[in-house]
Design an enzyme around this catalytic site. Structure first.
Site, short mmCIF file in Angstrom:
data_model
loop_
_atom_site.label_atom_id
_atom_site.label_comp_id
_atom_site.label_asym_id
_atom_site.label_seq_id
_atom_site.Cartn_x
_atom_site.Cartn_y
_atom_site.Cartn_z
N PRO A 10 46.18 39.27 56.82
CA PRO A 10 47.62 39.03 56.91
C PRO A 10 48.47 40.09 56.23
CG PRO A 10 46.59 37.45 55.42
CD PRO A 10 45.48 38.16 56.14
N ASN A 11 49.58 40.38 56.88
CA ASN A 11 50.62 41.29 56.39
C ASN A 11 50.23 42.77 56.48
OD1 ASN A 11 52.57 39.24 55.63
ND2 ASN A 11 51.08 38.67 54.04
N ARG A 18 55.69 47.73 54.18
CA ARG A 18 55.49 46.67 53.21
C ARG A 18 55.22 47.27 51.83
NH1 ARG A 18 49.75 43.56 52.59
NH2 ARG A 18 50.47 42.06 51.06
N TYR A 23 51.32 49.96 48.67
CA TYR A 23 50.41 50.15 49.80
C TYR A 23 50.60 51.47 50.56
CZ TYR A 23 49.56 45.19 48.99
OH TYR A 23 49.23 43.98 48.42
N ASN A 72 39.30 44.06 55.37
CA ASN A 72 40.31 43.85 54.33
C ASN A 72 40.94 42.48 54.61
OD1 ASN A 72 42.44 43.74 52.59
ND2 ASN A 72 43.14 45.84 52.94
N ALA A 75 45.40 38.73 51.54
CA ALA A 75 45.56 37.59 50.64
C ALA A 75 44.47 36.53 50.82
CB ALA A 75 46.95 36.97 50.84
N GLU A 96 33.96 45.18 51.88
CA GLU A 96 35.29 44.66 51.55
C GLU A 96 36.14 45.82 51.04
OE1 GLU A 96 35.08 42.04 48.19
OE2 GLU A 96 37.22 41.54 48.22
N HIS A 98 40.07 47.04 49.74
CA HIS A 98 41.47 46.78 49.36
C HIS A 98 42.15 48.11 49.12
CE1 HIS A 98 40.65 42.55 49.10
NE2 HIS A 98 39.56 42.85 48.42
N ARG A 105 46.09 44.26 39.06
CA ARG A 105 47.26 43.48 39.50
C ARG A 105 47.21 42.05 38.93
NH1 ARG A 105 48.20 44.36 45.70
NH2 ARG A 105 50.23 43.48 45.09
#
Ligand code: DQA
Length: 141
Positions: A10-11, A18, A23, A72, A75, A96, A98, A105
């Site tokens: 998502p996103n 964004r 990012y 990825n 969230a 995975e 990111h 974070r």
């Protein structure tokens, strides 16, 4: 020809617009085009969804006949038992990725339902993490 699937959560369709400070300012479609030129002899696919169940379905579909998956989960990394279970259920290795360094974070980003099921995790190396994940998957398959 080897087959690798990139699956984004998502996103990530808003990449480039964004939170560019976190990012970056490149959209994923542009990055994907340049990525394909770096690995021309690879069947590289790309799927993005904002919907958890669609990501589970995409993992199941790519999970038995590709040489690897670069995932990825965005969230959903931090919330989705279903995505973790899907990775455990399939045979293709999953890396995975990111874009940001999740460990630098918020504390809620420290939990991953994916990491323990993945072959490994790349976090904080920006979009280059996708290329590195692909190179790992090609070297191991
Ligand atoms: C992300 C990190 C996640 O915590 C976040 O929810 C995202 C993107 C990353 O690529 O840095 O949406 O997966």
């Amino acid at each position: 020809m080897k087959k690798i699937a990139i699956i984004n959560g998502p996103n990530l369709n808003l990449l480039g617009r964004r939170e560019p400070g976190v990012y970056g300012s490149t959209d994923f479609e542009s990055y994907f085009e340049s990525l394909k030129t770096l690995v021309p002899h690879l069947a590289l696919s790309y799927f993005q969804s904002n919907i958890e169940g669609e990501l589970v379905t995409a993992l199941q579909q790519a999970g038995f006949d590709s040489d690897g998956i670069v995932l990825n989960p965005a969230a959903y990394t931090h919330t989705s038992v279903a995505i973790g279970d899907a990775i455990a259920a399939i045979t293709a290795p999953v890396v995975e990725v990111h874009i940001s360094n999740v460990h630098a974070r918020e504390s809620f980003r420290q939990l991953s339902h994916v990491s323990a099921k993945a072959a490994g995790t790349i976090t904080g190396l920006g979009l280059q993490g996708y290329e590195l994940a692909i190179r790992y998957l090609l070297a191991r398959s």
